[in-house]
Design a protein around this motif. Structure first.
Motif, mmCIF file in Angstrom:
data_model
loop_
_atom_site.group_PDB
_atom_site.id
_atom_site.type_symbol
_atom_site.label_atom_id
_atom_site.label_comp_id
_atom_site.label_asym_id
_atom_site.label_seq_id
_atom_site.Cartn_x
_atom_site.Cartn_y
_atom_site.Cartn_z
ATOM 1 N N ALA A 57 -12.032 -26.241 -0.371
ATOM 2 C CA ALA A 57 -13.354 -26.810 -0.131
ATOM 3 C C ALA A 57 -14.343 -26.397 -1.211
ATOM 4 C CB ALA A 57 -13.849 -26.378 1.243
ATOM 5 N N ILE A 58 -14.264 -25.157 -1.657
ATOM 6 C CA ILE A 58 -15.186 -24.689 -2.700
ATOM 7 C C ILE A 58 -14.894 -25.370 -4.032
ATOM 8 C CG2 ILE A 58 -15.865 -22.651 -4.026
ATOM 9 C CD1 ILE A 58 -15.406 -20.986 -1.511
ATOM 10 N N ASP A 59 -13.616 -25.514 -4.367
ATOM 11 C CA ASP A 59 -13.252 -26.029 -5.687
ATOM 12 C C ASP A 59 -13.282 -27.543 -5.775
ATOM 13 O OD1 ASP A 59 -12.897 -23.433 -6.445
ATOM 14 O OD2 ASP A 59 -10.721 -23.433 -6.258
ATOM 15 N N THR A 60 -13.125 -28.254 -4.675
ATOM 16 C CA THR A 60 -13.035 -29.716 -4.736
ATOM 17 C C THR A 60 -14.165 -30.442 -4.033
ATOM 18 O OG1 THR A 60 -11.693 -29.896 -2.710
ATOM 19 C CG2 THR A 60 -10.529 -29.511 -4.783
ATOM 20 N N ALA A 61 -14.899 -29.776 -3.158
ATOM 21 C CA ALA A 61 -15.946 -30.464 -2.409
ATOM 22 C C ALA A 61 -17.315 -29.825 -2.567
ATOM 23 C CB ALA A 61 -15.581 -30.515 -0.923
ATOM 24 N N PRO A 87 -17.508 -13.764 7.428
ATOM 25 C CA PRO A 87 -17.372 -14.772 6.369
ATOM 26 C C PRO A 87 -17.325 -16.179 6.950
ATOM 27 C CG PRO A 87 -15.865 -12.943 5.990
ATOM 28 C CD PRO A 87 -16.460 -12.733 7.349
ATOM 29 N N SER A 88 -18.069 -17.092 6.337
ATOM 30 C CA SER A 88 -18.136 -18.465 6.823
ATOM 31 C C SER A 88 -18.190 -19.410 5.639
ATOM 32 C CB SER A 88 -19.357 -18.672 7.734
ATOM 33 O OG SER A 88 -20.553 -18.397 7.027
ATOM 34 N N LEU A 89 -17.781 -20.644 5.876
ATOM 35 C CA LEU A 89 -17.771 -21.695 4.861
ATOM 36 C C LEU A 89 -18.987 -22.582 5.067
ATOM 37 C CD1 LEU A 89 -16.176 -23.089 2.540
ATOM 38 C CD2 LEU A 89 -15.120 -24.517 4.314
ATOM 39 N N LEU A 90 -19.752 -22.789 4.011
ATOM 40 C CA LEU A 90 -20.950 -23.622 4.055
ATOM 41 C C LEU A 90 -20.665 -24.939 3.355
ATOM 42 C CD1 LEU A 90 -23.699 -20.965 3.207
ATOM 43 C CD2 LEU A 90 -22.873 -21.680 5.461
ATOM 44 N N ILE A 91 -20.738 -26.027 4.106
ATOM 45 C CA ILE A 91 -20.567 -27.378 3.561
ATOM 46 C C ILE A 91 -21.890 -28.101 3.712
ATOM 47 C CG2 ILE A 91 -19.310 -29.550 3.762
ATOM 48 C CD1 ILE A 91 -16.954 -28.040 4.822
ATOM 49 N N ASN A 92 -22.470 -28.478 2.584
ATOM 50 C CA ASN A 92 -23.800 -29.104 2.565
ATOM 51 C C ASN A 92 -24.833 -28.205 3.231
ATOM 52 O OD1 ASN A 92 -22.739 -31.434 1.302
ATOM 53 N ND2 ASN A 92 -22.200 -32.327 3.299
ATOM 54 N N GLY A 93 -24.682 -26.904 3.024
ATOM 55 C CA GLY A 93 -25.634 -25.946 3.562
ATOM 56 C C GLY A 93 -25.456 -25.605 5.017
ATOM 57 N N GLU A 94 -24.479 -26.179 5.708
ATOM 58 C CA GLU A 94 -24.255 -25.915 7.120
ATOM 59 C C GLU A 94 -22.908 -25.226 7.312
ATOM 60 O OE1 GLU A 94 -24.601 -29.451 9.375
ATOM 61 O OE2 GLU A 94 -26.705 -29.800 8.855
ATOM 62 N N ARG A 95 -22.858 -24.336 8.306
ATOM 63 C CA ARG A 95 -21.635 -23.587 8.573
ATOM 64 C C ARG A 95 -20.579 -24.471 9.212
ATOM 65 N NH1 ARG A 95 -19.631 -19.772 12.591
ATOM 66 N NH2 ARG A 95 -21.278 -20.482 14.003
ATOM 67 N N ALA A 96 -19.362 -24.424 8.673
ATOM 68 C CA ALA A 96 -18.244 -25.208 9.208
ATOM 69 C C ALA A 96 -17.651 -24.461 10.396
ATOM 70 C CB ALA A 96 -17.204 -25.457 8.121
#
Length: 668
Positions: free
Chosen positions: A606-610, A622-631
């Motif tokens: 997600a970090i490298d491609t999106a 630890p959390s993943l942020l997609i478009n500034g929101e937590r997945a």
């Protein structure tokens, strides 16, 4: 009424202390009894009253027995008096670094009419207590090359003052307000009154000496003679401890009851409200350690502002939970950490001590043990942790001989991709007795992609049939986890040794890509097709178990190669050199490790491609942020892949998030 309760509690504690001291006196009398009998026999012989051969033998036996018992009793008494009782590792707070805190505690002691504590120390835990450090063994010179956390406190007690040390939980100072901290500490400080009574103090010293003597018998590395003598001393100490255990317990309960009754005169109403903050601080501290600090500790980094992180975590909890809405309104009042001159330095020392106690980290910073600020946590810890886990996952896949994605072109053919993991863990979906014709599958997309995953790369089952691929379900029987004697359908053939990759392709392809899909093969009967589907799903589940076990072994090898902080050879139980004293979590299971590694691989993709970013959630780590929101919806989809072998929910989530699993990711 309060005075009556205080007097009743103190009187009960004193009576139990006298019972403990009576046990000590009886033990001394038993030790002196053989010597006393020998003295009587010797006196009778010298005066001519006890004469004869029998009396002479009795005198000899009792003299020898009395001497041996006296020597043994002297050895036990010496060990009990000289053994160092266990001391809680803490951070010393000198009066010069916290004059307001010392002033508040002394004022509280004056209001309670009890002696003030002799010193103050902090512990990285949500608790507070009084600790007796007046034993002479608490003040030895520190070990060479090792800085002790409580050196300052020990050094201040060489004069053996009577008052104990007040130990305060460091999270209380950052989360509580000044008035709340004073209300919470009132029952603790009130305990210095009963502690100053000579009988209670003597009983406590005796019990603590027995406990230290028991610990002496368990120290390894001694010669057989010394080990035998220490074992004998420990046996006697255990016997005495069992005799006075009930009295010591009731004594401490009486002291606590007397202190609680005395503290009711100070901030009683505020204490009821402050107790709610104690429970909330404990929940936030536990969540912060297990979800946020532990991943960093495992990577050789220790967060240097854990106590400040508690405030952030509990503030986030009050924002999410309606039950905690009123707690955030207190943050406008003066925090108790303002009573310290340098709260940042104290927080850093407490954070390092927490890493030592709960993880066993070194006592000082170094190349492999460095602090990390909260602003750097996402990049320095979260991103690096994910990439390390993803690299470990692909190393294990390489060691198992799992192929990389064949559809990738050079130079990406050897690059790590998420598609490789998905293909290895996916089990085919059952299609029932009737399979789709090949033409219907090709109509789903220009490259033969499935309807549920528009971005998925074509597999071997989607490409035109080749002679080497005419191996439907029976090819999975060549994998180590599949049954070697499973019967194949009449339309299948055993896989040749050179066609291992084609056989692996069928594991990750939909089940419709079997004999009915290959134009040159007739459609099999429904029963053999169903049997082959169950066999392939079982093989995929076995591959997941094998991968999880391999990851566990790889991680164990890496942890064994990391040098840990050494333990002193003479360290007793609960000594601050025998670390970690309080491991936070039990070892993770193999499935949990596999889930963590697959999640890390998804996050890297997600970090490298999106364009996603690593983030820090104060309650979940630890959390993943997609478009500034937590997945927040990623975990159940990964579990569906790992536990059920169903990649459809995760593939749908990848498509929705714009993540391309076929693209290579960057590893550490």
């Amino acid at each position: 009424m309060t005075g009556i309760g205080v007097e009743a509690g103190a009187q009960a504690a004193r009576s139990r202390a006298l019972a403990v001291l009576r046990i000590r006196s009886r033990a001394l009398a038993v030790a002196l009894l053989p010597a006393a009998v020998a003295v009587v026999l010797l006196a009778g012989g010298s005066t001519g009253h006890l004469v004869g051969g029998a009396w002479d033998t009795a005198r000899l036996v009792m003299s020898v027995l009395g001497t041996v018992v006296l020597l043994a009793a002297g050895a036990v008494a010496l060990v009990v008096a000289r053994a160092r009782p266990a001391v809680s590792p803490t951070v010393a707070i000198a009066e010069e670094s916290a004059p307001d805190l010392y002033r508040m505690v002394r004022d509280l002691a004056d209001r309670l009419d009890v002696p003030a504590p002799s010193a103050i120390a902090l512990t990285p835990d949500c608790d507070s207590w009084l600790e007796d450090r007046t034993h002479p063994a608490h003040g030895p010179p520190p070990q060479q090359g090792r800085e002790d956390e409580i050196t300052g406190v020990r050094g201040s007690h060489r004069g053996a003052p009577a008052a104990p040390v007040l130990v305060i939980g460091s999270p209380f100072l950052w989360w509580m307000r000044v008035a709340e901290l004073r209300a919470v500490l009132a029952p603790v400080v009130a305990g210095t009154g009963p502690s100053a009574h000579p009988d209670i103090a003597a009983a406590r010293r005796f019990v603590r000496g027995l406990d230290a003597a028991v610990a002496v018998g368990s120290v390894p590395g001694r010669c057989p003679l010394t080990r035998g003598m220490c074992a004998g001393v420990a046996w006697v100490a255990r016997l005495l401890l069992r005799s006075c255990r009930e009295h010591a317990t009731q004594m401490e309960r009486g002291v606590a009851a007397a202190a609680a009754e005395r503290a009711q005169a100070v901030d009683y109403g505020l204490r009821i409200v402050a107790q709610e903050q104690v429970g909330l601080a404990y929940a936030g501290w536990d969540r912060l350690l297990t979800r946020v600090a532990l991943p960093a500790w495992r990577m050789g980094r220790w967060p240097s502002r854990l106590d400040a992180g508690v405030v952030a975590a509990l503030t986030e909890l009050s924002r999410r939970d309606r039950l905690a809405e009123g707690f955030a309104s207190r943050l406008g009042e003066r925090p108790a950490c303002d009573l310290l001159e340098e709260p940042g330095a104290v927080d850093e020392a407490a954070s390092l001590l927490a890493a030592r106690l709960f993880h066993g980290g070194p006592a000082e910073t170094g190349p492999d043990w460095s602090p990390v600020d909260w602003q750097e946590y996402p990049e320095e810890v979260v991103d690096r942790k994910w990439r390390l886990d993803a690299a470990r996952l692909h190393r294990v896949l390489d060691a198992q001989g799992v192929r990389r994605t064949p559809e990738a072109t050079a130079p990406e053919a050897e690059a790590p991709t998420l598609s490789r993991v998905l293909a290895h863990l996916s089990s085919p979906q059952p299609t029932g007795p009737t399979a789709q014709p090949k033409g219907a599958e090709e109509a789903t997309g220009p490259a033969g992609r499935a309807v549920t995953d528009p971005t998925a790369q074509p597999t071997a089952a989607d490409r035109p049939a080749e002679p080497a691929v005419q191996l439907p379900v029976a090819a999975t029987a060549t994998t180590p986890t599949a049954p070697s004697a499973a019967p194949a359908s009449p339309s299948t053939a055993p896989a040749p040794p050179t066609d291992v990759t084609a056989a692996e392709d069928t594991d990750s392809a939909p089940h419709g890509a079997t004999a009915p899909e290959l134009e040159s093969q007739p459609a099999p009967a429904p029963a053999p097709d169903d049997h082959g589907t169950h066999r392939t799903a079982a093989a995929t589940e076995g591959e997941a178990e094998t991968l999880a076990a391999a990851l566990t072994a790889e991680l164990a090898r890496e942890e064994a190669a990391v040098p840990h902080s050494g333990t002193a050879p003479d360290a007793a139980p609960w000594d601050d050199t025998a670390l970690p004293l309080f491991p936070l979590q039990p070892p993770r299971s193999a499935r949990e490790l596999l889930t963590d590694h697959v999640t890390a691989m998804v996050c890297c993709a997600a970090i490298d491609t999106a364009g996603a970013a690593p983030g820090l959630d104060w309650l979940d780590g630890p959390s993943l942020l997609i478009n500034g929101e937590r997945a927040a919806d990623l975990a159940p989809r990964v579990l569906s892949l790992v536990e059920d072998g169903d990649p459809a929910p995760l593939r749908a989530w990848l498509v929705k998030s714009g993540i391309r699993p076929e693209k290579p990711v960057r590893l550490v």
